[in-house]
Design a protein around this motif. Structure first.
Motif, PDB file in Angstrom:
ATOM      1  N   GLY A 175       8.957 -19.066   3.637  1.00 26.17           N
ATOM      2  CA  GLY A 175       9.812 -18.506   2.590  1.00 26.17           C
ATOM      3  C   GLY A 175       9.095 -18.253   1.280  1.00 26.17           C
ATOM      4  N   ILE A 176       7.869 -17.734   1.356  1.00 29.18           N
ATOM      5  CA  ILE A 176       7.048 -17.547   0.161  1.00 29.18           C
ATOM      6  C   ILE A 176       7.260 -16.149  -0.419  1.00 29.18           C
ATOM      7  CG2 ILE A 176       4.700 -17.586  -0.759  1.00 29.18           C
ATOM      8  CD1 ILE A 176       3.948 -19.298   1.718  1.00 29.18           C
ATOM      9  N   ASP A 177       7.390 -16.065  -1.731  1.00 33.97           N
ATOM     10  CA  ASP A 177       7.513 -14.778  -2.419  1.00 33.97           C
ATOM     11  C   ASP A 177       6.185 -14.038  -2.409  1.00 33.97           C
ATOM     12  OD1 ASP A 177      10.204 -15.120  -3.057  1.00 33.97           O
ATOM     13  OD2 ASP A 177       9.755 -16.087  -4.969  1.00 33.97           O
ATOM     14  N   ILE A 178       6.254 -12.718  -2.232  1.00 32.68           N
ATOM     15  CA  ILE A 178       5.064 -11.867  -2.227  1.00 32.68           C
ATOM     16  C   ILE A 178       5.150 -10.895  -3.394  1.00 32.68           C
ATOM     17  CG2 ILE A 178       3.689 -10.203  -0.923  1.00 32.68           C
ATOM     18  CD1 ILE A 178       5.032 -11.265   1.622  1.00 32.68           C
ATOM     19  N   TYR A 179       4.039 -10.784  -4.135  1.00 30.43           N
ATOM     20  CA  TYR A 179       3.963  -9.887  -5.281  1.00 30.43           C
ATOM     21  C   TYR A 179       2.846  -8.867  -5.056  1.00 30.43           C
ATOM     22  CZ  TYR A 179       6.829 -13.385  -7.639  1.00 30.43           C
ATOM     23  OH  TYR A 179       7.849 -14.239  -7.978  1.00 30.43           O
ATOM     24  N   ALA A 180       3.180  -7.587  -5.197  1.00 29.70           N
ATOM     25  CA  ALA A 180       2.193  -6.505  -5.090  1.00 29.70           C
ATOM     26  C   ALA A 180       2.786  -5.273  -5.753  1.00 29.70           C
ATOM     27  CB  ALA A 180       1.862  -6.218  -3.623  1.00 29.70           C
ATOM     28  N   ASN A 181       1.931  -4.333  -6.123  1.00 24.02           N
ATOM     29  CA  ASN A 181       2.481  -3.103  -6.699  1.00 24.02           C
ATOM     30  C   ASN A 181       3.074  -2.224  -5.601  1.00 24.02           C
ATOM     31  OD1 ASN A 181       0.361  -1.262  -5.723  1.00 24.02           O
ATOM     32  ND2 ASN A 181      -0.952  -2.173  -7.277  1.00 24.02           N
ATOM     33  N   GLU A 182       3.826  -1.231  -6.000  1.00 23.83           N
ATOM     34  CA  GLU A 182       4.615  -0.440  -5.044  1.00 23.83           C
ATOM     35  C   GLU A 182       3.751   0.286  -4.019  1.00 23.83           C
ATOM     36  OE1 GLU A 182       8.408   2.660  -5.047  1.00 23.83           O
ATOM     37  OE2 GLU A 182       7.534   1.969  -6.931  1.00 23.83           O
ATOM     38  N   LEU A 183       2.643   0.876  -4.461  1.00 21.93           N
ATOM     39  CA  LEU A 183       1.784   1.598  -3.521  1.00 21.93           C
ATOM     40  C   LEU A 183       1.122   0.649  -2.523  1.00 21.93           C
ATOM     41  CD1 LEU A 183       0.094   4.278  -5.833  1.00 21.93           C
ATOM     42  CD2 LEU A 183       1.879   4.624  -4.111  1.00 21.93           C
ATOM     43  N   THR A 184       0.787  -0.551  -2.958  1.00 21.91           N
ATOM     44  CA  THR A 184       0.227  -1.533  -2.036  1.00 21.91           C
ATOM     45  C   THR A 184       1.272  -1.975  -1.027  1.00 21.91           C
ATOM     46  OG1 THR A 184      -1.424  -2.288  -3.629  1.00 21.91           O
ATOM     47  CG2 THR A 184      -0.864  -3.809  -1.854  1.00 21.91           C
ATOM     48  N   TRP A 185       2.509  -2.181  -1.476  1.00 17.29           N
ATOM     49  CA  TRP A 185       3.586  -2.501  -0.535  1.00 17.29           C
ATOM     50  C   TRP A 185       3.688  -1.434   0.546  1.00 17.29           C
ATOM     51  CZ3 TRP A 185       6.011  -6.626   0.855  1.00 17.29           C
ATOM     52  CH2 TRP A 185       6.224  -7.681  -0.045  1.00 17.29           C
ATOM     53  N   GLN A 186       3.664  -0.176   0.140  1.00 14.47           N
ATOM     54  CA  GLN A 186       3.774   0.913   1.108  1.00 14.47           C
ATOM     55  C   GLN A 186       2.593   0.913   2.078  1.00 14.47           C
ATOM     56  OE1 GLN A 186       4.208   4.560  -1.152  1.00 14.47           O
ATOM     57  NE2 GLN A 186       6.009   3.816  -2.246  1.00 14.47           N
ATOM     58  N   ALA A 187       1.396   0.663   1.557  1.00 14.62           N
ATOM     59  CA  ALA A 187       0.196   0.738   2.373  1.00 14.62           C
ATOM     60  C   ALA A 187       0.081  -0.424   3.356  1.00 14.62           C
ATOM     61  CB  ALA A 187      -1.042   0.784   1.472  1.00 14.62           C
ATOM     62  N   MET A 188       0.609  -1.592   2.995  1.00 15.47           N
ATOM     63  CA  MET A 188       0.444  -2.752   3.876  1.00 15.47           C
ATOM     64  C   MET A 188       1.656  -3.015   4.760  1.00 15.47           C
ATOM     65  SD  MET A 188       0.758  -6.047   1.313  1.00 15.47           S
ATOM     66  CE  MET A 188       2.240  -6.386   0.343  1.00 15.47           C
ATOM     67  N   ALA A 189       2.742  -2.259   4.573  1.00 15.77           N
ATOM     68  CA  ALA A 189       4.010  -2.555   5.248  1.00 15.77           C
ATOM     69  C   ALA A 189       3.860  -2.662   6.765  1.00 15.77           C
ATOM     70  CB  ALA A 189       5.045  -1.497   4.892  1.00 15.77           C
ATOM     71  N   LYS A 190       3.136  -1.722   7.364  1.00 20.21           N
ATOM     72  CA  LYS A 190       3.039  -1.703   8.836  1.00 20.21           C
ATOM     73  C   LYS A 190       2.204  -2.859   9.375  1.00 20.21           C
ATOM     74  CE  LYS A 190      -0.913   1.526   8.907  1.00 20.21           C
ATOM     75  NZ  LYS A 190      -1.066   1.546   7.441  1.00 20.21           N
ATOM     76  N   ASN A 191       1.407  -3.495   8.533  1.00 23.35           N
ATOM     77  CA  ASN A 191       0.500  -4.554   8.980  1.00 23.35           C
ATOM     78  C   ASN A 191       0.992  -5.978   8.710  1.00 23.35           C
ATOM     79  OD1 ASN A 191      -1.548  -2.792  10.004  1.00 23.35           O
ATOM     80  ND2 ASN A 191      -2.188  -2.390   7.894  1.00 23.35           N
TER      81      ASN A 191
END
Length: 262
Positions: free
Chosen positions: A73-89
């Motif tokens: 249950g850990i919170d993840i912080y990243a910018n929006e473009l990084t979220w998009q780029a890593m979503a599938k992985n």
């Protein structure tokens, strides 16, 4: 504030930061099992973690992000473009654990301020982090082809740094990597060499700076002793005392450093 470089290198990266109120990591580029064992080396457990700050979407920085977040249950912080780029992985992440951390912004979590800053790397929107508490600062800077004046202005005179010493230029040039990969590493969106990282530190170190961790060493194109020697020699040439004032510490892809007070 206490820190440990749990793992650093081309095969996986994870830096631990804690305060009396918060426990967090920068990146989780190894398996959840490996990060758990690395945390155990400093007598910590993943269920204690409050946050993961992601720098960019490359596998050696996000491999364990999804599994750790889901399991503990850990919170993840990243910018929006990084979220998009890593979503599938990284797989599905609960909405209440997904947080946008805009580049160039500062966020307060409990008793610590976390500042993000952009770097030059071949990723969607790479950013690294500087942690501030009680007039102390700890900056993490790897995975950048060069260090701009803007970055230098942001993280100058921190109390401690993780700085990239990725490769020895001659080892890289003479090694077995294909030419296009060598060009990528040596380019403006690649990685800092031993020499480049050392020269950057001659401009960043100030009267507050006490600890310097050499990070993100390549297994194929560097040797720990060579990176350390290059940093030590360059700093001494620039009249920076590496015996009594600024202490140099090696990092490892498989073993955590001690937990240091900043």
């Amino acid at each position: 504030m206490h820190v440990s470089v749990l793992a650093s290198g081309s095969t996986g990266n994870c830096v631990y930061v804690e305060t009396p109120e918060k426990k967090m990591i920068v990146d989780a580029g190894l398996s959840g099992k490996k990060i758990t064992s690395l945390l155990a080396e400093i007598d910590r457990t993943p269920d204690e973690l409050d946050a993961i700050f992601v720098t960019h979407e490359h596998t050696d920085h996000i491999k364990g992000v999804g599994i750790l977040s889901r399991k503990y249950g850990i919170d993840i912080y990243a910018n929006e473009l990084t979220w998009q780029a890593m979503a599938k992985n990284i797989g599905n992440i609960a909405l209440d654990h997904r947080h946008i951390f805009e580049m160039g912004k500062t966020m307060t979590l409990g008793d610590i301020d976390v500042e993000s800053f952009g770097v030059s790397h071949d990723a969607a929107a790479p950013q690294f982090y500087q942690f501030h508490r009680n007039n102390k600062a700890f900056a993490v800077l790897t995975d950048t082809g060069y260090c701009s004046d803007r970055i230098k202005g942001t993280i100058k005179n921190a109390d401690a740094y993780v700085i990239e010493s990725n490769h020895d230029v001659e080892m890289l040039r003479m090694g077995g990597y294909p030419w296009h990969l060598k060009q990528r590493i040596l380019g403006d969106k690649g990685h800092l060499s031993n020499e480049d990282g050392a020269l950057v530190m001659t401009e960043l170190i100030g009267d507050k700076t006490k600890k310097l961790f050499l990070g993100h060493l390549s297994r194929e194109n560097n040797i720990k002793e060579l990176a350390h020697m290059t940093m030590n020699h360059t700093l001494q040439v620039h009249d920076i005392d590496t015996v009594n004032t600024v202490k140099l510490y090696d990092t490892d892809p498989d073993y955590a450093t001690d937990l240091f007070a900043i």
